[in-house]
Design a protein around this motif. Structure first.
Motif, PDB file in Angstrom:
ATOM      1  N   ASN A  54      44.356  65.464  95.211  1.00  0.00           N
ATOM      2  CA  ASN A  54      43.574  66.284  94.282  1.00  0.00           C
ATOM      3  C   ASN A  54      42.879  67.431  95.000  1.00  0.00           C
ATOM      4  N   TYR A  55      42.344  67.162  96.194  1.00  0.00           N
ATOM      5  CA  TYR A  55      41.658  68.223  96.939  1.00  0.00           C
ATOM      6  C   TYR A  55      42.648  69.318  97.346  1.00  0.00           C
ATOM      7  N   ILE A  58      43.500  71.503  94.476  1.00  0.00           N
ATOM      8  CA  ILE A  58      42.422  72.439  94.158  1.00  0.00           C
ATOM      9  C   ILE A  58      42.346  73.551  95.191  1.00  0.00           C
ATOM     10  N   GLU A  61      46.042  75.532  95.204  1.00  0.00           N
ATOM     11  CA  GLU A  61      46.439  76.058  93.895  1.00  0.00           C
ATOM     12  C   GLU A  61      47.927  76.423  93.832  1.00  0.00           C
ATOM     13  N   HIS A 225      34.773  66.914  94.946  1.00  0.00           N
ATOM     14  CA  HIS A 225      35.230  67.558  93.710  1.00  0.00           C
ATOM     15  C   HIS A 225      35.759  66.516  92.720  1.00  0.00           C
TER      16      HIS A 225
END
Length: 296
Positions: A54-55, A58, A61, A225
């Protein structure tokens, strides 16, 4: 994308949870995972890899070379199609691909490793290319994590909560609140150990020095996050890295892990914060050819 790593690594991560559920167990009503014999809390490697993915998603992108293969609500075949498009394979002719090109499996595997960070890092089971009946096999990633385990036994506390919003008009005439429950760990400090193989990076996935730096960033920030009421306050407290001087390493991993000692302070009965613990790194147990790096 940088040079492929040439050194073996091991690492230790310490993270904690305060008034939250770090990893619910679906077989136990989503209560915090626990070893039933010892009472120590557990967090699966799959859970931690999800945070890392997930990091990266983010931070990068969907930049070239940093796509994520294992994504929520995204079928694997949708990502597989990128390989077909890259190789210019028509869907109707896909079934004859392997017959016409014996190297098709390897080409697709190399494409997936080059374009997907999590395959290049953790590996993947590449058996989903059903259109061409291809079996690219299981790609062994150079980065592997174990289960995280709490330093001390944890207490799983069930908390009753109320909600003033009623679900239906019928219920509104009979009651003014609704009840619910959530499970939390008041405090727990967890330890997870990991391994990075330069040999697999060179031979299989091409995991690079740039990928390594991104991995460290992702581990340090994997909870920053991903905050939610269910998980409470979670933070990475330590990232301790052991860098060997060569590809195959200088000593067994367990000797390095044994050099990292974490225990609660003598005057503490019930730990409720990170400062209730003491970290000792016995550097005399670490060979001179292994470099100790504290990332936090």
């Amino acid at each position: 994308m940088g040079e492929v790593i040439k050194n073996r690594y091991e690492f230790v991560v310490l993270f904690d949870v305060e008034n939250g559920n770090p990893n619910g167990d679906p077989d136990a009503g989503n209560m915090p995972r626990v070893d039933p014999e010892s009472g120590y809390g557990l967090v699966t490697d799959v859970c931690l890899k999800r945070k890392i993915r997930n990091y990266v998603e983010i931070a990068k992108e969907e930049q070239e070379g940093y796509k994520i293969y294992i994504k929520e609500n995204i079928p694997l075949n949708r990502s597989d199609n990128l390989a077909y498009e890259y190789l210019g394979i028509d869907e109707k002719k896909a079934k004859n691909l392997k017959k016409n090109d014996p190297e098709a499996d390897k080409k697709i595997r190399d494409f997936m490793c080059t374009n997907f960070f999590d395959i290049r890092t953790f590996g993947a089971v590449m058996t989903t290319f059903v259109k061409a009946s291809l079996n690219c096999g299981q790609v062994r990633g150079p980065v592997q994590l174990g289960f995280a385990r709490s330093v001390d036994p944890i207490v799983s506390q069930e908390v009753t909560i109320t909600r003033v919003a009623i679900t239906t008009e019928k219920d509104a005439g009979n009651k003014s609140t609704e009840m619910g429950r959530k499970n939390i760990v008041p405090y727990g400090l967890y330890r997870v150990e990991g391994y990075i193989s330069a040999n697999l990076a060179r031979k299989v996935t091409g995991f690079t020095e740039d990928d390594l730096e991104l991995l460290w960033d992702a581990i340090i920030n994997m909870f920053e996050h991903d905050h939610s009421a269910a998980r409470g306050k979670m933070s990475v407290r330590e990232l301790i890295v052991f860098k060997h001087s060569k590809e195959l390493g200088d000593c067994p991993a367990y000797k390095l892990f044994d050099a990292v000692e974490v225990k609660k302070k003598e005057d503490v009965t019930y730990p409720r914060k990170y400062q209730d613990y003491k970290l000792n790194i016995h550097e005399e147990q670490i060979p001179e050819t292994v470099e100790l790096i504290r990332k936090i």
